[in-house]
Motif scaffolding. Structure first.
Motif, PDB file in Angstrom:
ATOM      1  N   UNK A 129      49.379  40.457  41.924  1.00 14.73           N
ATOM      2  CA  UNK A 129      48.331  41.457  41.677  1.00 14.73           C
ATOM      3  C   UNK A 129      46.907  40.919  41.792  1.00 14.73           C
ATOM      4  N   UNK A 130      46.678  39.620  41.510  1.00 21.35           N
ATOM      5  CA  UNK A 130      45.307  39.100  41.479  1.00 21.35           C
ATOM      6  C   UNK A 130      45.250  37.704  42.096  1.00 21.35           C
ATOM      7  N   UNK A 131      45.463  37.609  43.405  1.00 19.44           N
ATOM      8  CA  UNK A 131      45.407  36.295  44.050  1.00 19.44           C
ATOM      9  C   UNK A 131      43.979  35.753  44.086  1.00 19.44           C
ATOM     10  N   UNK A 132      43.884  34.435  44.088  1.00 25.73           N
ATOM     11  CA  UNK A 132      42.581  33.797  44.252  1.00 25.73           C
ATOM     12  C   UNK A 132      42.040  34.138  45.633  1.00 25.73           C
ATOM     13  N   UNK A 133      40.891  34.767  45.677  1.00 25.87           N
ATOM     14  CA  UNK A 133      40.284  35.080  46.970  1.00 25.87           C
ATOM     15  C   UNK A 133      38.785  35.223  46.775  1.00 25.87           C
ATOM     16  N   UNK A 134      38.051  34.970  47.844  1.00 29.31           N
ATOM     17  CA  UNK A 134      36.603  35.122  47.811  1.00 29.31           C
ATOM     18  C   UNK A 134      36.178  36.211  48.781  1.00 29.31           C
ATOM     19  N   UNK A 135      35.294  37.067  48.306  1.00 27.96           N
ATOM     20  CA  UNK A 135      34.720  38.123  49.134  1.00 27.96           C
ATOM     21  C   UNK A 135      33.222  38.105  48.916  1.00 27.96           C
ATOM     22  N   UNK A 136      32.496  37.453  49.807  1.00 25.54           N
ATOM     23  CA  UNK A 136      31.055  37.297  49.620  1.00 25.54           C
ATOM     24  C   UNK A 136      30.762  36.445  48.404  1.00 25.54           C
ATOM     25  N   UNK A 137      30.006  36.986  47.457  1.00 28.14           N
ATOM     26  CA  UNK A 137      29.642  36.243  46.254  1.00 28.14           C
ATOM     27  C   UNK A 137      30.689  36.375  45.156  1.00 28.14           C
ATOM     28  N   UNK A 138      31.710  37.176  45.391  1.00 25.74           N
ATOM     29  CA  UNK A 138      32.730  37.415  44.371  1.00 25.74           C
ATOM     30  C   UNK A 138      33.920  36.486  44.575  1.00 25.74           C
ATOM     31  N   UNK A 139      34.354  35.865  43.481  1.00 20.56           N
ATOM     32  CA  UNK A 139      35.571  35.076  43.501  1.00 20.56           C
ATOM     33  C   UNK A 139      36.533  35.673  42.487  1.00 20.56           C
ATOM     34  N   UNK A 140      37.714  36.090  42.979  1.00 18.59           N
ATOM     35  CA  UNK A 140      38.701  36.773  42.157  1.00 18.59           C
ATOM     36  C   UNK A 140      39.778  35.802  41.685  1.00 18.59           C
ATOM     37  N   UNK A 141      40.329  36.079  40.502  1.00 18.64           N
ATOM     38  CA  UNK A 141      41.451  35.293  40.008  1.00 18.64           C
ATOM     39  C   UNK A 141      41.705  35.594  38.548  1.00 18.64           C
ATOM     40  N   UNK A 142      42.949  35.398  38.078  1.00 20.11           N
ATOM     41  CA  UNK A 142      43.264  35.692  36.683  1.00 20.11           C
ATOM     42  C   UNK A 142      42.576  34.731  35.722  1.00 20.11           C
ATOM     43  N   UNK A 143      41.809  35.300  34.789  1.00 20.73           N
ATOM     44  CA  UNK A 143      41.121  34.486  33.797  1.00 20.73           C
ATOM     45  C   UNK A 143      39.859  33.814  34.292  1.00 20.73           C
ATOM     46  N   UNK A 144      39.469  34.062  35.541  1.00 21.50           N
ATOM     47  CA  UNK A 144      38.307  33.358  36.091  1.00 21.50           C
ATOM     48  C   UNK A 144      37.010  33.769  35.395  1.00 21.50           C
ATOM     49  N   UNK A 145      36.947  35.034  34.991  1.00 29.01           N
ATOM     50  CA  UNK A 145      35.754  35.562  34.315  1.00 29.01           C
ATOM     51  C   UNK A 145      35.885  35.408  32.814  1.00 29.01           C
ATOM     52  N   UNK A 146      37.081  35.677  32.309  1.00 28.80           N
ATOM     53  CA  UNK A 146      37.333  35.597  30.862  1.00 28.80           C
ATOM     54  C   UNK A 146      38.452  34.623  30.585  1.00 28.80           C
ATOM     55  N   UNK A 147      38.107  33.307  30.428  1.00 28.52           N
ATOM     56  CA  UNK A 147      36.800  32.735  30.560  1.00 28.52           C
ATOM     57  C   UNK A 147      36.861  31.312  31.083  1.00 28.52           C
ATOM     58  N   UNK A 148      37.701  31.086  32.088  1.00 31.44           N
ATOM     59  CA  UNK A 148      37.825  29.725  32.593  1.00 31.44           C
ATOM     60  C   UNK A 148      36.538  29.221  33.220  1.00 31.44           C
ATOM     61  N   UNK A 149      35.765  30.128  33.819  1.00 33.07           N
ATOM     62  CA  UNK A 149      34.478  29.697  34.376  1.00 33.07           C
ATOM     63  C   UNK A 149      33.550  29.220  33.267  1.00 33.07           C
ATOM     64  N   UNK A 150      33.438  29.980  32.190  1.00 36.36           N
ATOM     65  CA  UNK A 150      32.570  29.581  31.087  1.00 36.36           C
ATOM     66  C   UNK A 150      33.027  28.293  30.437  1.00 36.36           C
TER      67      UNK A 150
END
Length: 382
Positions: A99-120
């Motif tokens: 459902x949520x593969x790692x992929x980049x589309x322009x400035x957006x990088x998708x992935x499970x937990x990438x926003x909440x909150x592995x990046x932080x």
């Protein structure tokens, strides 16, 4: 502060590559082994950077708690800067493949937990490494917990213990609405309610039954009546299940209830009313289990001063920092309730938390990591 950190000082390509490695390690909260695989990785990164590490074995069947510490600057008092992060996510195993593969589309990088909150969480570790290298006025404790997404039941006491010796708390939950940080959060209460009646045959002996579902429906309306938009109180019945078949008067019904409150007064009032609810039928019983899971996080005067410091640093980085109040809870609720000046939402900008559209804006990584590093270095003992 020894020297100001700019976004250009951050190796954003290396940071992005490392972030992808973190996201590829799936970490659903209830899988201790999975969470600990990422704990192992983060622990090694901290050791490679010559940072002090303390690892506490998990409890309640959950993952370990990892604390990464900076050295204590000469002459510093006992107070520390507490930075809170979590390594668990709401996403189940296999989401990254489907459902949520790692992929980049322009400035957006998708992935499970990438926003909440592995990046932080990664940004906090990178910022700490920079702060240690350039010098800070207060020591820093960076805590990675394994269970924030399910209530922090195994880690709350430890975080509160550290908070009692903290001068400030920085929480690297994701930024909101284009980069805003969180200055206050509602308190969160969670209840599990069981309604018990009496089963009977729906066709031959309906008069002998006492419908738990009917009593639950009445209770739902009572609970919903506690919603108060003007005060900011929300009560949500998130799930309801009952009965054994269409031809049986149901003997049991179960509900999960979510309560959000803006302040302590609303918390006391709402929880007292819920816990005092009684059935109108003497042959029906309620079992109401639960409590406040996260106390309200109100912005204090010291919190305002902390925001002003962060806003000043952000301005130098070309960021107009704005504060927002949110209904979502975090571990910052615990420290704010103990009177520690707390800033939250200091992670990456993005959107889609807890969904299959979760993503970050890659362009936010470097400037917001610089913001964290400068903030760690600039905070002074009170």
């Amino acid at each position: 502060m020894t020297s100001f950190v700019s976004a250009a000082d951050i190796d954003d390509k290396a940071l992005l590559q490392e972030l992808i490695a973190w996201v590829e390690i799936e970490t659903p909260s209830n899988d201790a082994m999975a969470v600990n695989r990422l704990v192992d990785h983060v622990e090694q990164l901290a050791k490679d950077a010559d940072l002090d590490v303390e690892r506490l074995p998990g409890t309640l069947g959950l993952g370990d708690i990892l604390t990464v510490r900076s050295p204590r600057p000469e002459g510093a008092n006992e107070k520390r800067v507490l930075v809170l992060a979590h390594l668990d996510t709401v996403h189940a195993h296999g989401v990254i493949a489907k459902q949520l593969p790692l992929k980049r589309a322009g400035d957006k990088l998708y992935g499970p937990g990438i926003y909440d909150m592995k990046s932080g969480a990664l940004m906090a570790l990178e910022a700490l490494k920079i702060a240690v290298g350039r010098g800070s006025k207060m020591p820093v404790d960076l805590v990675f917990v394994p269970d924030e997404e399910i209530g922090s039941y195994s880690s709350r006491a430890y975080m509160e213990e550290l908070a009692r010796n903290a001068g400030y708390t920085l929480v690297v939950e994701p930024a909101r609405d284009g980069g805003k940080i969180v200055i206050a959060r509602k308190g969160v209460a969670m209840y599990d309610v069981t309604v018990r009646g009496r089963a009977s045959h729906a066709g031959t002996r309906p008069q002998d039954g006492r419908s738990a579902i009917r009593a639950a429906a009445r209770l739902v309306l009572e609970l919903e009546a506690l919603n108060d938009a003007e005060r900011g109180v929300t009560v949500t019945i998130g799930t309801i299940q009952g009965g054994t078949g269409r031809n049986t008067v149901p003997a049991e019904c179960h509900m999960q209830v979510d309560v959000r409150v803006p302040d302590e007064a609303a918390a006391r009032e709402s929880t007292a009313r819920i816990e005092a609810m009684k059935p109108v039928d003497p042959d029906i019983s309620f079992e109401i289990k639960g409590q406040m899971n996260r106390p309200p996080f109100a912005q204090s005067q010291e919190g305002v001063k902390l925001f002003d410091v962060a806003a000043g640093i952000a301005a130098e980085l070309g960021i107009k920092l704005e504060g927002v109040v949110t209904g979502g809870g975090s571990d910052g609720n615990f420290t704010a309730a103990l009177g520690v000046p707390t800033l939250d939402g200091l992670g990456a900008d993005g959107a889609g938390a807890h969904t299959f559209e979760e993503h970050i804006f890659v362009s936010s990584l470097a400037p917001r990591t610089a913001l964290l590093a400068n903030l760690m270095m600039s905070l002074e003992p009170k």
